[in-house]
Design a protein around this motif. Structure first.
Motif, mmCIF file in Angstrom:
data_model
loop_
_atom_site.group_PDB
_atom_site.id
_atom_site.type_symbol
_atom_site.label_atom_id
_atom_site.label_comp_id
_atom_site.label_asym_id
_atom_site.label_seq_id
_atom_site.Cartn_x
_atom_site.Cartn_y
_atom_site.Cartn_z
ATOM 1 N N SER A 41 0.850 -1.191 0.000
ATOM 2 C CA SER A 41 0.000 0.000 0.000
ATOM 3 C C SER A 41 0.891 1.248 0.000
ATOM 4 O O SER A 41 2.017 1.225 0.495
ATOM 5 N N GLY A 43 0.713 3.737 1.798
ATOM 6 C CA GLY A 43 1.034 4.104 3.173
ATOM 7 C C GLY A 43 2.264 3.367 3.667
ATOM 8 O O GLY A 43 3.140 3.948 4.321
ATOM 9 N N THR A 47 5.669 5.275 4.681
ATOM 10 C CA THR A 47 6.196 5.160 6.043
ATOM 11 C C THR A 47 7.624 4.622 6.032
ATOM 12 O O THR A 47 8.497 5.111 6.743
ATOM 13 N N ARG B 48 -10.147 -1.533 -4.995
ATOM 14 C CA ARG B 48 -8.725 -1.613 -4.722
ATOM 15 C C ARG B 48 -8.251 -0.339 -4.028
ATOM 16 O O ARG B 48 -7.456 -0.392 -3.074
ATOM 17 N N ARG B 51 -9.147 -0.588 -0.380
ATOM 18 C CA ARG B 51 -8.323 -1.530 0.372
ATOM 19 C C ARG B 51 -6.969 -0.897 0.700
ATOM 20 O O ARG B 51 -6.509 -0.906 1.853
ATOM 21 N N LEU B 52 -6.345 -0.313 -0.316
ATOM 22 C CA LEU B 52 -5.026 0.280 -0.104
ATOM 23 C C LEU B 52 -5.099 1.492 0.827
ATOM 24 O O LEU B 52 -4.189 1.723 1.632
ATOM 25 N N HIS B 55 -5.377 0.303 4.427
ATOM 26 C CA HIS B 55 -4.090 -0.211 4.856
ATOM 27 C C HIS B 55 -3.101 0.932 5.114
ATOM 28 O O HIS B 55 -2.370 0.940 6.113
ATOM 29 N N SER B 56 -3.130 1.922 4.226
ATOM 30 C CA SER B 56 -2.222 3.060 4.388
ATOM 31 C C SER B 56 -2.487 3.800 5.684
ATOM 32 O O SER B 56 -1.554 4.182 6.404
ATOM 33 N N VAL B 59 -1.201 1.780 8.632
ATOM 34 C CA VAL B 59 0.257 1.806 8.724
ATOM 35 C C VAL B 59 0.745 3.170 9.199
ATOM 36 O O VAL B 59 1.568 3.280 10.118
ATOM 37 N N CYS B 60 0.198 4.230 8.595
ATOM 38 C CA CYS B 60 0.699 5.569 8.917
ATOM 39 C C CYS B 60 0.366 5.962 10.349
ATOM 40 O O CYS B 60 1.172 6.593 11.028
#
Lengths: 108, 879
Positions: A41, A43, A47, B48, B51-52, B55-56, B59-60
């Motif tokens: 992704s 992100g 990161t 899509r 979903r990304l 997830h981003s 994570v961030c």
């Protein structure tokens, strides 16, 4: 003692190196997908690069905004020398560890 | 190539949660990726994207290890997430500090939450009725006493006929019964209720129907059963409606089952039958045994209903002066009857626990302040690097909120355990509170408390830190800041000690009161006595001849058991209820005017009751076989009564009566005087009381509470007692089997409950205050290391250093204790009504508590003071 790279960091740095001048998020993502079969992704990539930048392994600059990105700027990354060294070190380590195991590794 | 619009909501989420830089990179990449995949179909490309994007964000938000100052354009949420992350990381880095903080807060928040669960049950929880604020109870009041009392059946009928303001006015009367035919005979609590009661309350049955007007017939044989009776004794039979159960030997048709939450005032009950007055009851204006419940007519206020009933009361007083001359009527919301008595004690407890919370907050503020002074340079540098003051404050507040919320979660867990403990030790008198629970409202309360405390205890250190001037902070000049930090800390610890002092005084008063209460001589010897209740249904035991035959036989059999010394029975055991009472007329004394009679408690007993209870004979004799139904009527009086009516002479042979104009048969002759026993409770003074032989009829309360004095453990003869009862009457139920000591303990359960609670609050407060003193002094020592070094090198002995810091701590303790003492002195009298024979201003109590708190504070001071005294001067000056 140098920087130890994680596996994902290694892949990202390799993509940056391969893309040369054109290394930015979406391009790196495409490389990862095509060459490594990883669908990461944005992100996760951002990161990781941010962390690598904080560790002095890459540097970044902003490019021009493009319509394809909804008018947002690209952020280009390049390896710094420390990054190149770290990448080379971990690559060599992998190669050395794998010597003589080629047959076993390709089989599976 | 066609352009696809990115999902707007996903994009908005990204902007909300990410900072500007991350947002530009991530959203740009995502959009590029989206257009790239457009050829594969819009829906797939957008899925899509989603979903990304998710997830981003994950994570961030979770993995970016940086505390950043916010930049122009960052959304508030992304800034807060950033602060939150930073706070969590700090918390992980200082586990000891975090543990103390969270424990302190969880004690405060947990205690408050548990208490709020009580308050919620008393104050906020709706009663299981429809429109409860329209439901009222009608009571009779006595002009001379403030207390309300239940009504009489004859008066009740007049209220119902004459009221213009209350609908469905319904009567409720006690009815105990024995259930047979379902396993062992079982004693049940039931009520006779008017058919209109269900309409008055607006309740419905779970199964079947409520009573109809048609059920109010003399021949009515219907019954509605409680949910728990249906589930347990009746096997939860879904076809129960229409079947018959046998109550007091009378078969009755079950017409309904009430839902589990249904409960009447002064409940719970096992069953309800229609209230049909007998001819005798219809005339009864002197015997009070009826509660009345009704519903205000639409548009009528409580005051109007009261005025209406006042008019009726005046008319009743005029028409029936003998009974109603002094009687008034009271219209009361049903909630006041069911929970009103609990409001005050519960609010007192809530107040106490709020003090604990305040102390916890102060400790937390102090700990944060201490840490703030340590982080002082970090903050100053960040400020110098351009961090805005607002952001610094927000960062610090976020941190304290993280502590508060962690404390709240731990506290909610604590509260959950506490409510279980509370439920287990809760006395019978607080029964409506048994269903306290941690529900949404209580949890919301905990969350609000946590946020409030988080802001409160976070604000002081945050403002303090953010206000400091950058220059002085980076500079090593720590003297002025440390002075300011410890000054604030000192104030807080003083307040904390004062609060602890107040709580401890409260706890000491409760403990003293409980000790005095349990030391009260009840007038009997409670050890080694078994008590149980038998049911003597009127169908089989209609008169004294019948029941005294049974009782004589039972007592004889019980006393044949080798371990039994004596066995007897009485209408009501002392300390369970005040007892029946009736107007008393003493031969030879002038007749009191109507409505001015003195009332006397009376109880029926079997001959060996006093022996079994260990109540001493003062004069005359106990009852024996001579006092049979056809013999001359006799009574035994208590010492108080003998002293009141026959001071200085022997009461033996004197005569009393319940009739104003007694016929020869109405006179009762005093044959004995016994020692006083407490009647309703240990706290009340002994009133005049008479005992009559169970064989001589006086009322419908036969001696059905049995007492058996044994040689050892009273419960050991339970099986034998059951066997004897069963042998004499296989249909008789035995109930409430317990030792006499348990009966006494039950009577003080409410007081013990309060004492345990306030006592634990006091202890927690004391511990927290000690932690506070310790923390402050440790901080002070840490900040003054250099000064200590200088003093030592100039010749101060370790003893001097010790004394210096001890003096600093003790001064605070003395001031705090003094303030707390003064406030307690003025506020303790609010506890007056909850205390027994305990003056709220007893100087010894205050002195003892002050000494205790000072001693604890000295110990808390000693440890850091000794650490200061042992500092190596060279080491100390280097830092």
């Amino acid at each position: 003692m140098g920087d130890v790279l994680g596996e994902f960091e290694q892949l990202v740095l390799l993509a940056v190196l391969r893309l040369d001048d054109a290394a930015y998020g979406a391009a790196i993502a495409r490389q990862l997908r095509e060459k490594a079969g990883r669908d990461a992704s944005p992100g996760a990539i951002f990161t990781t690069l941010e962390r690598l930048e904080a560790r002095g392994l890459v540097r970044s600059r902003y490019g021009e905004p493009t319509p394809e990105r909804g008018g947002r700027r690209k952020r280009y990354y390049r390896l710094r020398s420390a990054g190149q060294r770290a990448l080379a070190r971990s690559y060599t380590a992998t190669i050395r560890m794998a010597q003589g195991l080629e047959a076993k590794l390709t089989k599976s | 190539m066609t352009r696809i619009q990115p999902p707007r909501f996903a994009e908005w989420l990204l902007r909300l949660t990410l900072d500007v830089a991350a947002y530009e990179a991530v959203a740009g990449d995502l959009e590029e990726d989206l257009q790239h995949n457009a050829a594969r179909g819009t829906l797939r490309a957008r899925l899509r994207y989603w979903r990304l994007a998710v997830h981003s964000i994950a994570v961030c938000v979770l993995l970016r290890p940086r505390a950043r100052s916010p930049r122009q354009g960052d959304s508030i949420v992304s800034t807060l997430l950033n602060d939150l992350w930073y706070a969590l990381r700090l918390l992980r880095r200082q586990p000891g500090f975090a543990t103390v903080l969270v424990l302190t807060l969880s004690l405060g928040i947990g205690g408050t939450t548990a208490m709020f669960a009580l308050v919620e049950a008393v104050v906020f929880r709706p009663l299981p009725y429809t429109d409860e604020d329209r439901i009222v109870m009608v009571w009779e009041t006595d002009a001379t006493e403030a207390e309300k009392k239940v009504g009489t059946p004859a008066n009740f009928q007049d209220w119902r006929t004459n009221t213009h303001t209350i609908d469905h006015l319904s009567g409720i009367a006690q009815l105990d019964a024995t259930l047979t035919g379902h396993g062992d005979p079982q004693r049940l609590d039931g009520r006779r209720v008017s058919a209109s009661l269900f309409a008055a309350l607006g309740v419905r049955t779970l199964l079947g129907r409520v009573f109809a007007a048609d059920d109010e017939r003399v021949s009515a044989d219907t019954v509605i059963v409680a949910h728990h009776l249906w589930r347990q004794a009746l096997g939860a039979n879904p076809d129960i409606v229409g079947t018959r159960i046998v109550l007091n030997d009378v078969p009755r048709t079950v017409v309904g089952v009430m839902p589990p939450e249904f409960r009447l005032p002064r409940g719970p009950d096992d069953f309800w039958v229609p209230l049909v007055f007998t001819d005798w009851e219809r005339q009864a204006r002197g015997s009070h045994w009826m509660m009345a419940i009704g519903r205000l007519k639409p548009g009528v206020t409580l005051a109007q209903a009261q005025a209406d009933m006042d008019v009726i009361a005046v008319r009743l007083a005029r028409d029936f002066p003998r009974f109603n001359a002094r009687e008034g009527l009271l219209v009361e919301p049903i909630r006041d009857e069911m929970l009103g008595g609990l409001r005050r004690p519960v609010l007192v407890l809530m107040g106490a626990v709020m003090l604990v919370l305040a102390i916890a907050c102060i400790n937390t503020a102090n700990l944060l302040l201490a840490r703030a002074s340590a982080r002082h340079q970090e903050v100053a540098i960040r400020a110098a690097l351009g961090a805005r003051r607002l952001h610094l404050i927000r960062q610090l507040l976020t941190e304290s909120l993280v502590f508060a919320m962690t404390g709240a979660v731990a506290g909610a867990g604590l509260a959950w355990f506490a409510t279980i403990a509370l439920r287990m030790m809760m006395p019978e008198s607080l029964a409506p509170l048994r269903d306290i629970a941690i529900n949404v409202r209580v949890l919301t309360f905990a969350a609000v408390m946590a946020s409030l405390t988080g802001v409160l205890f976070g604000l002081a250190p945050a403002l303090h830190l953010a206000r400091q001037r950058t220059a002085t902070a980076i500079d090593a000049d720590r003297a002025s800041t440390s002075a300011r930090v410890t000054r604030t800390g000192r104030t807080l610890v003083t307040v904390e000690l004062a609060l602890a002092m107040m709580l401890l005084v409260g706890a000491a008063l409760f403990i003293q009161s409980l000790r005095r209460l349990t030391n009260v001589d009840a007038g009997f010897r409670a050890g080694s006595v078994l008590t149980f209740t038998i049911e003597l249904p009127r169908s089989r035991y209609p008169d004294p001849a019948r029941w005294s035959g049974f009782l004589d036989e039972l007592m004889t059999r019980l006393e044949k058991e080798p371990s039994v010394h004596a066995a007897g029975a009485i209408s009501w055991l002392p300390l369970t209820t005040a007892g029946g009472s009736n107007a008393l007329f003493v031969e030879g004394l002038p007749l009191p005017g109507p409505g001015e009679e003195t009332f006397v408690f009376y109880r029926l007993i079997t001959p060996r009751y006093f022996t079994a209870m260990g109540i001493p004979l003062v004069a005359g004799r106990f009852f024996d076989h001579r006092d049979s139904g056809d013999a001359r009527k006799v009574v035994i009086v208590n010492r108080t009564m003998a002293g009141r009516y026959w001071p200085g002479e022997s009461p033996l042979g004197k005569r009393v009566s319940f009739a104003r104009a007694p016929s020869p048969d109405d006179w009762m002759t005093v044959v004995g005087v016994v020692g006083d026993t407490k009647q309703g409770s240990l706290a009340d003074a002994v009133d005049i009381e008479m005992f009559a032989p169970g064989a001589q009829e006086m009322n419908w309360f036969p001696p059905s509470q049995v007492v058996v004095r044994t040689a050892g453990d009273p419960l050991a003869i339970t099986a034998a007692a059951r066997r004897h009862v069963r042998a004499l009457d296989p249909l008789m139920a035995i109930d409430k089997v317990q030792s006499l000591e348990a009966v006494v303990a039950t009577s003080t359960a409410a007081a013990r409950f309060r004492t345990v609670l306030v006592g634990s609050f006091g202890t927690i407060a004391m511990v927290l205050a000690a932690v506070g003193v310790y923390g402050l002094l440790s901080l002070s020592v840490a900040l003054r290391r250099r000064e200590i070094g200088v003093r030592t090198s100039l010749g101060a002995a370790p003893r001097d250093i010790l004394r210096l810091f001890l003096a600093e701590g003790l001064l605070l303790a003395v001031i705090g204790v003094g303030i707390g003492l003064t406030i307690a002195l003025f506020t303790a009298r609010t506890l007056d009504t909850l205390l027994f024979d305990t003056p709220t201003t007893d100087p010894r109590t205050y002195a003892a508590i002050a000494a205790l708190l000072l001693a604890i504070a000295s110990c808390a001071c000693y440890v850091p003071a000794r650490r200061a005294a042992r500092l190596d001067p060279v080491e100390a000056m280097r830092t």
